[in-house]
Each structure stands twice: as C-alpha cells, then as structure tokens.
Design a protein around this motif. Structure first.
Motif, mmCIF file in Angstrom:
data_model
loop_
_atom_site.group_PDB
_atom_site.id
_atom_site.type_symbol
_atom_site.label_atom_id
_atom_site.label_comp_id
_atom_site.label_asym_id
_atom_site.label_seq_id
_atom_site.Cartn_x
_atom_site.Cartn_y
_atom_site.Cartn_z
ATOM 1 N N LEU A 14 0.831 -1.206 0.000
ATOM 2 C CA LEU A 14 0.000 0.000 0.000
ATOM 3 C C LEU A 14 0.865 1.255 0.000
ATOM 4 O O LEU A 14 0.660 2.160 -0.817
ATOM 5 C CB LEU A 14 -0.934 0.009 1.217
ATOM 6 N N PHE A 15 1.840 1.310 0.910
ATOM 7 C CA PHE A 15 2.720 2.485 0.961
ATOM 8 C C PHE A 15 3.530 2.624 -0.322
ATOM 9 O O PHE A 15 3.785 3.734 -0.775
ATOM 10 C CB PHE A 15 3.641 2.426 2.181
ATOM 11 N N ASN A 16 3.937 1.514 -0.903
ATOM 12 C CA ASN A 16 4.665 1.569 -2.164
ATOM 13 C C ASN A 16 3.789 2.161 -3.266
ATOM 14 O O ASN A 16 4.262 2.960 -4.073
ATOM 15 C CB ASN A 16 5.152 0.175 -2.566
ATOM 16 N N SER A 20 4.829 6.014 -4.696
ATOM 17 C CA SER A 20 5.608 5.474 -5.805
ATOM 18 C C SER A 20 6.510 6.555 -6.406
ATOM 19 O O SER A 20 6.071 7.687 -6.623
ATOM 20 C CB SER A 20 4.646 4.939 -6.871
ATOM 21 N N PRO A 21 7.784 6.226 -6.688
ATOM 22 C CA PRO A 21 8.687 7.230 -7.248
ATOM 23 C C PRO A 21 8.347 7.558 -8.702
ATOM 24 O O PRO A 21 7.768 6.745 -9.410
ATOM 25 C CB PRO A 21 10.064 6.566 -7.152
ATOM 26 N N CYS A 52 12.663 -6.599 -1.981
ATOM 27 C CA CYS A 52 12.238 -6.662 -3.382
ATOM 28 C C CYS A 52 11.539 -5.369 -3.786
ATOM 29 O O CYS A 52 11.758 -4.852 -4.888
ATOM 30 C CB CYS A 52 11.321 -7.863 -3.606
ATOM 31 N N VAL A 53 10.716 -4.836 -2.882
ATOM 32 C CA VAL A 53 10.043 -3.560 -3.142
ATOM 33 C C VAL A 53 11.088 -2.465 -3.325
ATOM 34 O O VAL A 53 10.975 -1.632 -4.236
ATOM 35 C CB VAL A 53 9.067 -3.210 -1.995
ATOM 36 N N ALA A 58 13.670 1.289 -7.099
ATOM 37 C CA ALA A 58 14.869 1.819 -7.757
ATOM 38 C C ALA A 58 14.752 1.654 -9.272
ATOM 39 O O ALA A 58 15.100 2.564 -10.030
ATOM 40 C CB ALA A 58 16.117 1.116 -7.239
ATOM 41 N N ALA A 59 14.264 0.500 -9.714
ATOM 42 C CA ALA A 59 14.084 0.259 -11.149
ATOM 43 C C ALA A 59 13.059 1.230 -11.734
ATOM 44 O O ALA A 59 13.247 1.752 -12.840
ATOM 45 C CB ALA A 59 13.672 -1.179 -11.396
ATOM 46 N N LYS A 60 11.992 1.486 -10.996
ATOM 47 C CA LYS A 60 10.981 2.427 -11.488
ATOM 48 C C LYS A 60 11.555 3.830 -11.556
ATOM 49 O O LYS A 60 11.332 4.559 -12.527
ATOM 50 C CB LYS A 60 9.741 2.407 -10.596
#
Length: 119
Positions: A14-16, A20-21, A52-53, A58-60
């Motif tokens: 939820l927080f992710n 989200s970046p 993993c999140v 970082a990938a996003k």
C-alpha cells in the motif's frame, strides 16, 4: 505470526503504491536502447518482500521495465535454485553480452548495479 507477516506485506504494498517514485525522463532513442538492454535482465522476487520492493522502486525511478518473476511459482523457484544456487530474493539474473549468466542476490548490490549501468 503468518497473519502478521501478511498484514505487514499488504501495508508495504500500500505504501509503495501511494508513495511510488517518478521515473526519470530520457530521450526516446536512449530509452529504447535501455529497454533493449533490460530485456536480458530478470528480477526474481516476492511481491511483498521489503527488499524486493526496494529494488523495484529503484528500477521504477530509473525507468527500467524489469521483468519480474515471482519466486513462489514452482517454475521460477526451480530456475532460481538451479541457476543461482539458492532460494533467496531479490535476485537479479543478468545475461552478459558473451552469453554468461550472473546471479546477483543482495538488494543494495542490485540497486548499485542498476544505477551504475543505467543512470
């Protein structure tokens, strides 16, 4: 204990989602080249794993369309164990230019690799 882990996992997701970046912007040609390079990289992960999140965020942020593979699925789990040697996530499978496969396990190492290669 399992209920607590499930609840914490859902809170992490939820927080992710809420925080989200924003992905970095690149020129179209440069982004296409990076997209082609990223096709040779896969992330073995669990959906609610905090490490993993961290890697997915970082990938996003780097605007990398990483293929994610859920290591809870038997086929991906077996591929992870057979290739990397252990059932540990996150794990980045990197196919080198010469065809060799590298398995990278630590989230900080994975993020450093992605930032050095694609930032």
């Amino acid at each position: 204990m399992q209920v607590i882990r499930w609840i914490l996992g859902r809170l992490i997701l939820l927080f992710n989602a809420v925080f989200s970046p924003k992905p970095m912007k690149r020129e179209a040609a440069q982004q296409q080249q990076i997209d082609a390079e990223v096709r040779r990289i896969q992330l073995y992960q669990f959906e609610a794993c905090p490490f993993c999140v961290k890697v997915r965020r970082a990938a996003k942020r780097l605007n990398l369309p990483l293929e994610t593979r859920d290591a809870k699925q038997t086929s991906w789990e077996q591929e992870l164990i057979n290739g990397g040697g252990k059932r540990k996530v996150p794990c980045l499978r990197i196919e080198q230019d010469n065809g060799e496969i590298e398995w990278m396990y630590e989230s900080a190492d994975i993020i450093n690799y992605l930032e050095k290669r694609f930032a």
